[in-house]
Write a protein that holds these residues in place. Structure first.
Motif, short mmCIF file in Angstrom:
data_model
loop_
_atom_site.label_atom_id
_atom_site.label_comp_id
_atom_site.label_asym_id
_atom_site.label_seq_id
_atom_site.Cartn_x
_atom_site.Cartn_y
_atom_site.Cartn_z
N LYS A 160 55.08 37.75 40.02
CA LYS A 160 55.19 36.13 39.85
C LYS A 160 54.80 35.60 40.61
CE LYS A 160 58.95 34.11 39.99
NZ LYS A 160 60.82 34.24 39.48
N LYS A 161 54.63 35.29 42.10
CA LYS A 161 53.73 34.92 42.74
C LYS A 161 52.29 35.21 43.00
CE LYS A 161 56.45 36.16 46.64
NZ LYS A 161 57.23 36.63 48.03
N GLY A 162 51.72 36.34 42.31
CA GLY A 162 50.61 36.12 42.30
C GLY A 162 49.77 36.74 43.66
N THR A 163 50.20 37.08 44.73
CA THR A 163 49.97 37.69 45.63
C THR A 163 48.97 39.24 45.72
OG1 THR A 163 51.26 39.79 45.89
CG2 THR A 163 51.85 36.96 47.11
N LYS A 164 48.34 39.27 47.04
CA LYS A 164 47.26 40.42 47.10
C LYS A 164 47.75 41.53 46.02
CE LYS A 164 43.44 42.78 49.32
NZ LYS A 164 44.25 43.66 50.17
N LEU A 165 48.72 41.84 46.81
CA LEU A 165 50.10 42.82 46.50
C LEU A 165 50.73 42.47 45.12
CD1 LEU A 165 51.98 45.24 47.51
CD2 LEU A 165 53.15 43.91 48.36
N GLY A 166 51.16 41.42 45.05
CA GLY A 166 51.73 41.30 43.51
C GLY A 166 50.36 42.00 41.63
N LYS A 167 49.25 41.40 42.08
CA LYS A 167 48.05 41.55 41.81
C LYS A 167 48.14 43.43 41.65
CE LYS A 167 45.88 37.94 41.13
NZ LYS A 167 45.19 36.49 42.30
N GLU A 168 47.95 44.38 42.77
CA GLU A 168 47.75 45.72 42.69
C GLU A 168 49.43 45.73 42.34
OE1 GLU A 168 48.16 48.09 46.75
OE2 GLU A 168 47.20 45.98 47.20
N LEU A 169 50.61 45.31 42.19
CA LEU A 169 51.73 46.34 42.18
C LEU A 169 51.46 45.98 40.32
CD1 LEU A 169 54.68 44.38 44.16
CD2 LEU A 169 53.65 47.17 43.98
N LYS A 170 50.93 45.09 39.64
CA LYS A 170 50.96 44.97 38.20
C LYS A 170 50.42 45.87 37.51
CE LYS A 170 50.27 40.79 34.35
NZ LYS A 170 49.64 41.48 34.04
N ALA A 171 48.67 46.12 38.12
CA ALA A 171 48.22 47.15 37.45
C ALA A 171 48.60 48.91 37.14
CB ALA A 171 47.51 47.26 38.46
N ILE A 172 49.31 49.23 38.58
CA ILE A 172 49.82 50.19 38.81
C ILE A 172 51.01 49.72 37.42
CG2 ILE A 172 51.53 51.30 40.08
CD1 ILE A 172 50.13 50.76 42.94
N LEU A 173 52.14 49.31 37.84
CA LEU A 173 53.37 49.00 36.50
C LEU A 173 52.56 49.05 35.36
CD1 LEU A 173 55.40 47.06 38.86
CD2 LEU A 173 55.44 49.90 38.66
#
Ligand SMILES: [Zn+2]
Length: 217
Positions: A40-53
């Motif tokens: 939700k925060k759209g961080t670099k890590l967040g984008k990485e996680l979204k791609a995986i999930l």
């Protein structure tokens, strides 16, 4: 108090969080919520996680361990925590043990919620939600609406989620048991497993846990 909670879908794992949080004054740390928040925060890590999930894959051990480690180092988790959704693999469990033992700490209990498969299936297939006010019902329990398929609060027609079917829940149960067995064994070997009846009310389940570990409320 340092706790881990495990349980199949619809075993009431989520509703134990607030009871345990309040009773021990420790944070409920859910890796699922942590992932969602980061996305939700759209961080670099967040984008990485979204791609995986989005691909339906699991977040790998290194990334998950690192996120949990930095969360556990925060002030509010120093005196204890409830971990939910972690560890998911034996390497994660070993990582957690090493991390804690470096600080002279350890897990106190691993709560293993159990309930009859029939009940878990009814909890899922009987679920009806009000699309307007969000009230959740269950047609197989005393949470059923007064009038079939109509919200008590606002009169809106209730809906059933498309994936709340018997086939899907049965499949999820098989996946859950296959994935979780090694973790249960890991903690059983250490004598940390507490099997708690998840078929009770949320409060009943919590009181049962306290009784099993010899604490009085
Ligand atoms: Zn409603």
């Amino acid at each position: 108090m340092r706790l881990i909670i495990m349980g199949p879908p619809a075993s009431g794992k989520g509703s134990q969080g607030p009871f345990i949080e309040n009773y021990y004054n420790i944070p409920h740390i859910s890796t699922g919520s942590m992932f969602r928040e980061e996305i939700k925060k759209g961080t670099k890590l967040g984008k990485e996680l979204k791609a995986i999930l989005d691909k339906g894959q699991f977040v790998n051990d290194d990334l998950t361990n690192e996120m949990v480690r930095s969360r556990l180092l925060k002030e509010d988790a120093r005196k204890g925590f409830l971990l939910d959704g972690y560890p998911r693999t034996v390497p994660q469990a070993e990582y957690l043990d090493n991390f804690l033992s470096e600080q002279g700490l350890k897990i106190d209990y691993a709560i293993n919620l159990y309930a009859d498969e029939d009940l878990l299936i009814k909890r899922v297939t009987g679920r009806r939600t009000c699309p307007k006010c969000g009230h959740i019902y269950n047609i197989y329990s005393d949470l059923k609406p007064k009038k079939m398929d109509v919200c008590d609060d606002c009169g809106t027609s209730l809906v059933k989620r498309a994936d709340d079917t018997e086939e899907i829940i049965k499949e999820r149960l098989v996946v859950y048991h296959n994935k979780t067995e090694p973790i249960i064994k890991y903690y059983k070997d250490k004598g940390l497993i507490v099997d708690v009846d998840g078929s009770l009310t949320a409060e009943g389940t919590f009181l049962e846990f306290l009784k099993l570990i010899g604490e009085k409320k």
